[in-house]
Design a protein around this motif. Structure first.
Motif, PDB file in Angstrom:
ATOM      1  N   GLY A 235     -54.339 -30.275  58.918  1.00 60.54           N
ATOM      2  CA  GLY A 235     -54.095 -29.730  60.258  1.00 60.54           C
ATOM      3  C   GLY A 235     -53.470 -30.699  61.243  1.00 60.54           C
ATOM      4  N   GLU A 236     -53.286 -31.941  60.841  1.00 61.77           N
ATOM      5  CA  GLU A 236     -52.659 -32.945  61.701  1.00 61.77           C
ATOM      6  C   GLU A 236     -51.315 -33.361  61.102  1.00 61.77           C
ATOM      7  OE1 GLU A 236     -53.892 -33.913  64.582  1.00 61.77           O
ATOM      8  OE2 GLU A 236     -55.761 -32.772  64.353  1.00 61.77           O
ATOM      9  N   LEU A 237     -50.488 -34.018  61.927  1.00 57.93           N
ATOM     10  CA  LEU A 237     -49.222 -34.531  61.411  1.00 57.93           C
ATOM     11  C   LEU A 237     -49.500 -35.536  60.300  1.00 57.93           C
ATOM     12  CD1 LEU A 237     -47.187 -35.126  64.711  1.00 57.93           C
ATOM     13  CD2 LEU A 237     -47.230 -33.081  63.262  1.00 57.93           C
ATOM     14  N   SER A 238     -48.765 -35.407  59.203  1.00 55.52           N
ATOM     15  CA  SER A 238     -49.011 -36.277  58.058  1.00 55.52           C
ATOM     16  C   SER A 238     -48.585 -37.714  58.360  1.00 55.52           C
ATOM     17  CB  SER A 238     -48.252 -35.760  56.834  1.00 55.52           C
ATOM     18  OG  SER A 238     -46.850 -35.912  57.019  1.00 55.52           O
ATOM     19  N   LYS A 239     -49.169 -38.647  57.630  1.00 56.17           N
ATOM     20  CA  LYS A 239     -48.822 -40.057  57.784  1.00 56.17           C
ATOM     21  C   LYS A 239     -47.346 -40.281  57.463  1.00 56.17           C
ATOM     22  CE  LYS A 239     -49.994 -44.670  56.029  1.00 56.17           C
ATOM     23  NZ  LYS A 239     -50.832 -45.446  55.065  1.00 56.17           N
ATOM     24  N   GLU A 240     -46.849 -39.598  56.428  1.00 60.77           N
ATOM     25  CA  GLU A 240     -45.446 -39.745  56.023  1.00 60.77           C
ATOM     26  C   GLU A 240     -44.505 -39.275  57.128  1.00 60.77           C
ATOM     27  OE1 GLU A 240     -42.461 -38.378  52.358  1.00 60.77           O
ATOM     28  OE2 GLU A 240     -44.446 -37.464  52.563  1.00 60.77           O
ATOM     29  N   LEU A 241     -44.857 -38.162  57.789  1.00 59.29           N
ATOM     30  CA  LEU A 241     -44.015 -37.661  58.875  1.00 59.29           C
ATOM     31  C   LEU A 241     -44.030 -38.628  60.055  1.00 59.29           C
ATOM     32  CD1 LEU A 241     -42.258 -35.460  60.180  1.00 59.29           C
ATOM     33  CD2 LEU A 241     -44.366 -34.378  60.978  1.00 59.29           C
ATOM     34  N   ASN A 242     -45.204 -39.100  60.443  1.00 62.69           N
ATOM     35  CA  ASN A 242     -45.294 -40.032  61.573  1.00 62.69           C
ATOM     36  C   ASN A 242     -44.503 -41.305  61.310  1.00 62.69           C
ATOM     37  OD1 ASN A 242     -46.870 -38.757  63.617  1.00 62.69           O
ATOM     38  ND2 ASN A 242     -48.688 -38.981  62.334  1.00 62.69           N
ATOM     39  N   GLU A 243     -44.590 -41.826  60.103  1.00 64.21           N
ATOM     40  CA  GLU A 243     -43.830 -43.025  59.765  1.00 64.21           C
ATOM     41  C   GLU A 243     -42.334 -42.774  59.851  1.00 64.21           C
ATOM     42  OE1 GLU A 243     -45.271 -44.078  55.917  1.00 64.21           O
ATOM     43  OE2 GLU A 243     -47.047 -45.144  56.674  1.00 64.21           O
ATOM     44  N   CYS A 244     -41.910 -41.610  59.367  1.00 68.06           N
ATOM     45  CA  CYS A 244     -40.489 -41.251  59.423  1.00 68.06           C
ATOM     46  C   CYS A 244     -40.010 -41.119  60.864  1.00 68.06           C
ATOM     47  CB  CYS A 244     -40.264 -39.946  58.662  1.00 68.06           C
ATOM     48  SG  CYS A 244     -38.561 -39.342  58.710  1.00 68.06           S
ATOM     49  N   LEU A 245     -40.796 -40.427  61.703  1.00 67.50           N
ATOM     50  CA  LEU A 245     -40.400 -40.222  63.099  1.00 67.50           C
ATOM     51  C   LEU A 245     -40.366 -41.539  63.868  1.00 67.50           C
ATOM     52  CD1 LEU A 245     -42.327 -36.930  64.034  1.00 67.50           C
ATOM     53  CD2 LEU A 245     -39.897 -37.191  63.503  1.00 67.50           C
ATOM     54  N   LEU A 246     -41.343 -42.384  63.656  1.00 73.24           N
ATOM     55  CA  LEU A 246     -41.372 -43.668  64.354  1.00 73.24           C
ATOM     56  C   LEU A 246     -40.175 -44.539  63.976  1.00 73.24           C
ATOM     57  CD1 LEU A 246     -45.191 -44.487  64.183  1.00 73.24           C
ATOM     58  CD2 LEU A 246     -43.858 -43.941  66.231  1.00 73.24           C
ATOM     59  N   ASP A 247     -39.783 -44.494  62.714  1.00 77.53           N
ATOM     60  CA  ASP A 247     -38.609 -45.258  62.282  1.00 77.53           C
ATOM     61  C   ASP A 247     -37.341 -44.702  62.917  1.00 77.53           C
ATOM     62  OD1 ASP A 247     -37.120 -47.130  60.439  1.00 77.53           O
ATOM     63  OD2 ASP A 247     -36.344 -45.209  59.707  1.00 77.53           O
ATOM     64  N   LEU A 248     -37.216 -43.371  62.937  1.00 77.72           N
ATOM     65  CA  LEU A 248     -36.022 -42.748  63.515  1.00 77.72           C
ATOM     66  C   LEU A 248     -35.918 -43.020  65.011  1.00 77.72           C
ATOM     67  CD1 LEU A 248     -36.132 -39.295  61.678  1.00 77.72           C
ATOM     68  CD2 LEU A 248     -34.464 -41.111  61.305  1.00 77.72           C
ATOM     69  N   ILE A 249     -37.061 -43.024  65.703  1.00 77.28           N
ATOM     70  CA  ILE A 249     -37.067 -43.219  67.160  1.00 77.28           C
ATOM     71  C   ILE A 249     -36.882 -44.692  67.522  1.00 77.28           C
ATOM     72  CG2 ILE A 249     -38.457 -43.019  69.256  1.00 77.28           C
ATOM     73  CD1 ILE A 249     -39.910 -40.654  67.814  1.00 77.28           C
TER      74      ILE A 249
END
Length: 326
Positions: A235-249
């Motif tokens: 139910g929460e944002l996955s670790k893989e997604l957060n890592e991807c978004l932080l790298d992109l940002i």
């Protein structure tokens, strides 16, 4: 934070609508019960004057067009793609970002109208392509329509995306586009529009319960970077997604994200990244009439505020903040 209210139909051929007649216009202060002129978002035309010019009554609203199903394809156990030929005037009206229509069979009554986003507009064939997830009675009724049979189409409607103004202004920028499940279908026109304005796009896809390549044919034009990522974890944002978004940002300088998926995904991304990115997202409100009358799309917010989400154009930050869930 002060919120500038906007109406997707303001200044169009469908304005003023039925809300003006009942004193609930989203934009015009005088047509919403006040005695002075204080337009919340000027659209280049006076809605009150248009109302008076029209004999103090609403303008004609969207009409229902006849269409013919010219192609019917099952892409997955729960996904149906329809190619529908109809009037060229309707087809042209569906080229805007966030366009959708209401579909129903000829034998059904109006309350069977089912809102469906546009996957593709084909002006040469005077046709639209839609992808439908077969779930309940409305979509099952549409599923019963065969090739070469008629279908009823009501439209065009345009409020399928929140934050569409910012999205449509992006040019020569870096944009993250994220889609999950059936939400991948309405992001395809968004993707084409962003590429047309020379934006660099990173595409994040999560097919959810459907097969991974369900929209690969429609996405064949996209040659940019993409990642197939599971976006949820308990139910929460996955670790893989957060890592991807932080790298992109933080590393690559991406400045906007468009989310085409369930509200819980848009809510979690908004909560986590609203200070790092500008945002836009799909409109997932339940709808029946699409004209602000039936109340199906209405959401209530703190301060006794009601937003008719078929017409009100929100920023994602304002879509969830102060929203009453019960």
């Amino acid at each position: 934070m002060y919120e500038v209210k906007n109406c997707i139909d303001a200044g169009s051929e469908y304005c003023p609508c039925h809300l003006a007649k009942t004193g609930e216009c989203i934009i015009c202060s005088q047509l919403s019960g006040k005695s002075f002129c204080d337009c919340k978002n000027w659209k280049g035309t006076c809605i009150l004057q248009e109302y008076h010019r029209n004999g103090n009554k609403p303008k004609s609203q969207r009409r229902t067009y006849n269409g013919t199903v010219i192609e019917k394809v099952y892409e997955d156990s729960g996904i149906l793609k329809l190619k529908i030929k109809s009037s060229i005037s309707l087809i042209k009206g569906l080229k805007r970002l966030g366009s959708f229509v209401f579909l129903r069979s000829e034998s059904s009554q109006e309350f069977y109208d089912c809102p469906i986003s546009i996957l593709k507009v084909d002006e040469e064939e005077e046709a639209i392509v839609v992808a439908i997830e077969i779930r309940g009675i409305k979509t099952k009724t549409i599923e019963g329509i065969n090739e070469k049979e008629d279908i009823l189409i009501r439209g065009p409607f345009w409020n399928g995306i929140f934050g569409v103004k910012k999205l449509s202004e992006l040019s020569n920028d870096k944009v993250i586009v994220m889609g999950r499940g059936i939400g991948i279908a309405p992001l395809i026109p968004v993707l084409k529009d962003l590429l047309r304005r020379n934006n660099k796009v990173f595409l994040i896809l999560d097919s959810g319960e459907f097969k991974k390549d369900i929209f690969d044919g429609e996405l064949s034009f996209f040659q940019g970077e993409r990642g197939h990522i599971k976006v949820f974890d308990n139910g929460e944002l996955s670790k893989e997604l957060n890592e991807c978004l932080l790298d992109l940002i933080n590393t690559q300088g991406y400045s906007h994200i468009h989310i085409s998926g369930p509200d819980i995904l848009a809510y979690n991304v908004t909560k986590e990244y609203k200070n790092s990115l500008t945002l836009s997202c799909s409109n997932n409100a339940k709808m029946c009439c699409g004209e602000g009358v039936c109340g199906s799309c209405s959401s209530r917010y703190s301060g006794h505020i009601v937003k008719r989400l078929c017409k009100v154009q929100c920023e994602p930050n304002n879509l969830f903040e102060g929203r009453r869930l019960i």
